[in-house]
Design a protein around this motif. Structure first.
Motif, mmCIF file in Angstrom:
data_model
loop_
_atom_site.group_PDB
_atom_site.id
_atom_site.type_symbol
_atom_site.label_atom_id
_atom_site.label_comp_id
_atom_site.label_asym_id
_atom_site.label_seq_id
_atom_site.Cartn_x
_atom_site.Cartn_y
_atom_site.Cartn_z
ATOM 1 N N GLU A 24 0.827 -1.115 0.146
ATOM 2 C CA GLU A 24 -0.073 -0.044 -0.092
ATOM 3 C C GLU A 24 0.942 1.261 -0.006
ATOM 4 O OE1 GLU A 24 -3.031 0.449 -0.514
ATOM 5 O OE2 GLU A 24 -4.028 -1.379 -0.051
ATOM 6 N N LYS A 25 1.994 1.294 0.678
ATOM 7 C CA LYS A 25 2.854 2.167 0.794
ATOM 8 C C LYS A 25 3.506 2.402 -0.441
ATOM 9 C CE LYS A 25 6.587 4.453 3.311
ATOM 10 N NZ LYS A 25 7.653 4.272 4.564
ATOM 11 N N GLY A 26 3.922 1.098 -1.229
ATOM 12 C CA GLY A 26 4.525 1.283 -2.349
ATOM 13 C C GLY A 26 3.637 1.663 -3.424
ATOM 14 N N LYS A 27 2.312 1.717 -3.497
ATOM 15 C CA LYS A 27 1.492 2.203 -4.294
ATOM 16 C C LYS A 27 1.456 3.892 -4.141
ATOM 17 C CE LYS A 27 -3.221 1.842 -5.933
ATOM 18 N NZ LYS A 27 -4.757 1.233 -5.717
ATOM 19 N N GLU A 28 1.507 4.399 -2.916
ATOM 20 C CA GLU A 28 1.622 5.717 -2.615
ATOM 21 C C GLU A 28 2.647 6.167 -3.179
ATOM 22 O OE1 GLU A 28 1.711 8.619 1.247
ATOM 23 O OE2 GLU A 28 0.855 6.555 1.370
ATOM 24 N N ILE A 29 3.886 5.476 -3.057
ATOM 25 C CA ILE A 29 5.429 6.089 -3.483
ATOM 26 C C ILE A 29 5.078 6.277 -4.974
ATOM 27 C CG2 ILE A 29 7.425 5.667 -3.646
ATOM 28 C CD1 ILE A 29 7.382 4.427 -0.724
ATOM 29 N N ASN A 30 4.593 5.341 -5.586
ATOM 30 C CA ASN A 30 4.417 5.148 -7.133
ATOM 31 C C ASN A 30 3.610 6.437 -7.753
ATOM 32 O OD1 ASN A 30 5.164 3.648 -9.694
ATOM 33 N ND2 ASN A 30 2.749 3.462 -9.702
ATOM 34 N N SER A 31 2.889 6.930 -7.055
ATOM 35 C CA SER A 31 2.227 8.072 -7.642
ATOM 36 C C SER A 31 3.048 8.989 -7.916
ATOM 37 C CB SER A 31 1.160 8.531 -6.417
ATOM 38 O OG SER A 31 1.832 9.267 -5.291
ATOM 39 N N THR A 32 4.052 9.439 -7.211
ATOM 40 C CA THR A 32 5.306 10.204 -8.043
ATOM 41 C C THR A 32 5.891 9.748 -9.236
ATOM 42 O OG1 THR A 32 5.831 10.982 -5.553
ATOM 43 C CG2 THR A 32 7.415 11.426 -7.305
ATOM 44 N N CYS A 33 6.314 8.326 -9.296
ATOM 45 C CA CYS A 33 6.915 7.842 -10.434
ATOM 46 C C CYS A 33 5.715 7.770 -11.634
ATOM 47 C CB CYS A 33 7.040 6.441 -10.315
ATOM 48 S SG CYS A 33 8.035 6.194 -8.768
ATOM 49 N N ALA A 34 4.453 7.834 -11.353
ATOM 50 C CA ALA A 34 3.380 7.574 -12.114
ATOM 51 C C ALA A 34 3.493 8.890 -13.394
ATOM 52 C CB ALA A 34 2.070 7.722 -11.558
ATOM 53 N N GLY A 35 4.066 10.151 -13.007
ATOM 54 C CA GLY A 35 4.014 10.842 -13.975
ATOM 55 C C GLY A 35 4.733 10.691 -15.142
ATOM 56 N N CYS A 36 5.852 9.830 -15.049
ATOM 57 C CA CYS A 36 6.544 9.410 -16.260
ATOM 58 C C CYS A 36 6.203 7.998 -16.753
ATOM 59 C CB CYS A 36 8.014 9.638 -16.137
ATOM 60 S SG CYS A 36 8.619 11.430 -16.016
ATOM 61 N N HIS A 37 6.149 7.075 -15.771
ATOM 62 C CA HIS A 37 6.067 5.535 -15.955
ATOM 63 C C HIS A 37 4.681 5.155 -15.801
ATOM 64 C CE1 HIS A 37 10.419 5.040 -15.841
ATOM 65 N NE2 HIS A 37 10.635 5.856 -14.837
ATOM 66 N N GLY A 38 3.567 5.965 -15.513
ATOM 67 C CA GLY A 38 2.298 5.472 -15.658
ATOM 68 C C GLY A 38 1.758 4.993 -14.362
ATOM 69 N N GLU A 39 0.452 5.219 -14.122
ATOM 70 C CA GLU A 39 0.043 4.877 -12.901
ATOM 71 C C GLU A 39 0.164 3.360 -12.632
ATOM 72 O OE1 GLU A 39 -4.539 4.688 -10.822
ATOM 73 O OE2 GLU A 39 -4.383 5.589 -12.795
ATOM 74 N N LEU A 40 0.118 2.481 -13.950
ATOM 75 C CA LEU A 40 0.101 0.974 -13.622
ATOM 76 C C LEU A 40 1.615 0.468 -13.891
ATOM 77 C CD1 LEU A 40 -3.101 -0.194 -15.450
ATOM 78 C CD2 LEU A 40 -2.564 0.050 -12.863
ATOM 79 N N GLY A 41 2.719 1.451 -13.769
ATOM 80 C CA GLY A 41 4.089 1.313 -14.366
ATOM 81 C C GLY A 41 4.245 0.633 -15.780
ATOM 82 N N GLN A 42 3.226 1.221 -16.521
ATOM 83 C CA GLN A 42 3.374 0.828 -17.729
ATOM 84 C C GLN A 42 4.363 1.648 -18.972
ATOM 85 O OE1 GLN A 42 1.126 2.454 -16.471
ATOM 86 N NE2 GLN A 42 -0.275 3.590 -17.977
ATOM 87 N N GLY A 43 4.799 2.522 -18.194
ATOM 88 C CA GLY A 43 6.116 3.323 -18.981
ATOM 89 C C GLY A 43 5.286 4.393 -20.255
ATOM 90 N N GLY A 44 6.069 4.752 -20.819
ATOM 91 C CA GLY A 44 5.766 5.601 -22.146
ATOM 92 C C GLY A 44 5.187 4.956 -23.295
ATOM 93 N N SER A 45 4.219 5.420 -23.942
ATOM 94 C CA SER A 45 3.555 4.786 -25.108
ATOM 95 C C SER A 45 4.533 4.746 -26.225
ATOM 96 C CB SER A 45 2.523 5.680 -25.707
ATOM 97 O OG SER A 45 2.752 6.879 -26.102
ATOM 98 N N ARG A 46 5.662 5.331 -26.300
ATOM 99 C CA ARG A 46 6.540 4.974 -27.377
ATOM 100 C C ARG A 46 8.057 4.685 -26.770
ATOM 101 N NH1 ARG A 46 4.116 9.834 -28.050
ATOM 102 N NH2 ARG A 46 6.018 11.231 -27.243
ATOM 103 N N GLY A 47 7.970 4.186 -25.605
ATOM 104 C CA GLY A 47 9.385 3.726 -25.086
ATOM 105 C C GLY A 47 10.285 4.589 -24.284
ATOM 106 N N GLU A 48 9.860 6.040 -24.296
ATOM 107 C CA GLU A 48 10.643 7.108 -23.854
ATOM 108 C C GLU A 48 10.857 6.936 -22.336
ATOM 109 O OE1 GLU A 48 6.620 9.077 -24.048
ATOM 110 O OE2 GLU A 48 7.489 7.172 -24.897
#
Length: 217
Positions: A24-48
């Motif tokens: 649950e804490k990891g999910k919360e931390i990931n909200s910062t990462c989501a700006g670039c890597h996506g909410e589900l950790g899927q990354g950028g649509s063009r692989g950036e």
């Protein structure tokens, strides 16, 4: 439901000990990462930005620490990985959370009772990497000879070595180029290394083979 079940298992110490973290804490931390890597950790649509979902826990941890130490140079990542922003325990939590995310490679089959939100949510989780062009036979031969020991027969990685299947091919190619140029350390200590022995068409053939393995997951 599956996520909540995983949280329960890990909180009870059941399952992979390496993932016995606060998801649950990891999910919360990931909200910062989501700006670039996506909410589900899927990354950028063009692989950036690379896919992080389903990646090996130890690999995610090691790379976050490498960004902090600047042994892997990536200026945008540096401020987010400093000890005051992301201590070691937070690194373990967010790595465990990202590793727990499953992104299917096939479109869901909907029930008549599924509402629009359910259909959208299930569809957003699907991640299908297009087949890369190349000689599959040559790619398979090279992969099985030179890559399988670390990245596994199915390309899912193991331990400190990353999953390749389901990763953006453009991102993988950029990383291979960095390894070859010495801009990013691979697994060899000496100058040069495994990838430096391969031709450009060999690298493309490996990518072709890796994308073909996605269909078998």
């Amino acid at each position: 439901m599956k996520f909540k079940f995983l949280v329960l298992l890990f909180s009870l110490g059941i399952g992979n000990p390496g993932n016995a973290q606060n998801l649950e804490k990891g999910k919360e931390i990931n909200s910062t990462c989501a700006g670039c890597h996506g909410e589900l950790g899927q990354g950028g649509s063009r692989g950036e930005y690379p896919r992080l979902a389903g990646q090996q826990v130890k690999y995610l941890e090691s790379q976050l620490k490498a960004f902090r130490a600047r042994t892997r140079v990536n200026i945008p990542m540096y401020p987010y990985t400093q000890e005051r922003e992301l201590p070691d325990e937070d690194i373990k939590d967010v790595a465990a959370y990202l590793a727990s995310i499953e992104l299917p490679t096939k479109w869901p089959v909907f029930k008549d009772s599924d509402d629009a939100l359910t259909r959208l949510t299930l569809t957003e989780r699907v991640m299908i990497i297009p087949r890369a062009p190349g000689n599959l036979a040559n790619g398979e031969a090279i992969y099985q000879k030179k890559c399988v020991t670390c990245h596994g027969k199915t390309g899912m990685g193991r331990g400190m070595f990353p999953m390749l299947v389901g990763q953006y091919t453009s991102y993988l190619m950029r990383q291979m180029e960095k390894y070859i140029k010495g801009e990013r350390p691979h697994d060899e200590e000496a100058v040069g290394g495994l990838l430096n022995t391969l031709k450009e068409e060999d690298l493309q053939d490996i990518l072709a083979y890796v994308t073909s393995m996605q269909e078998r997951q």
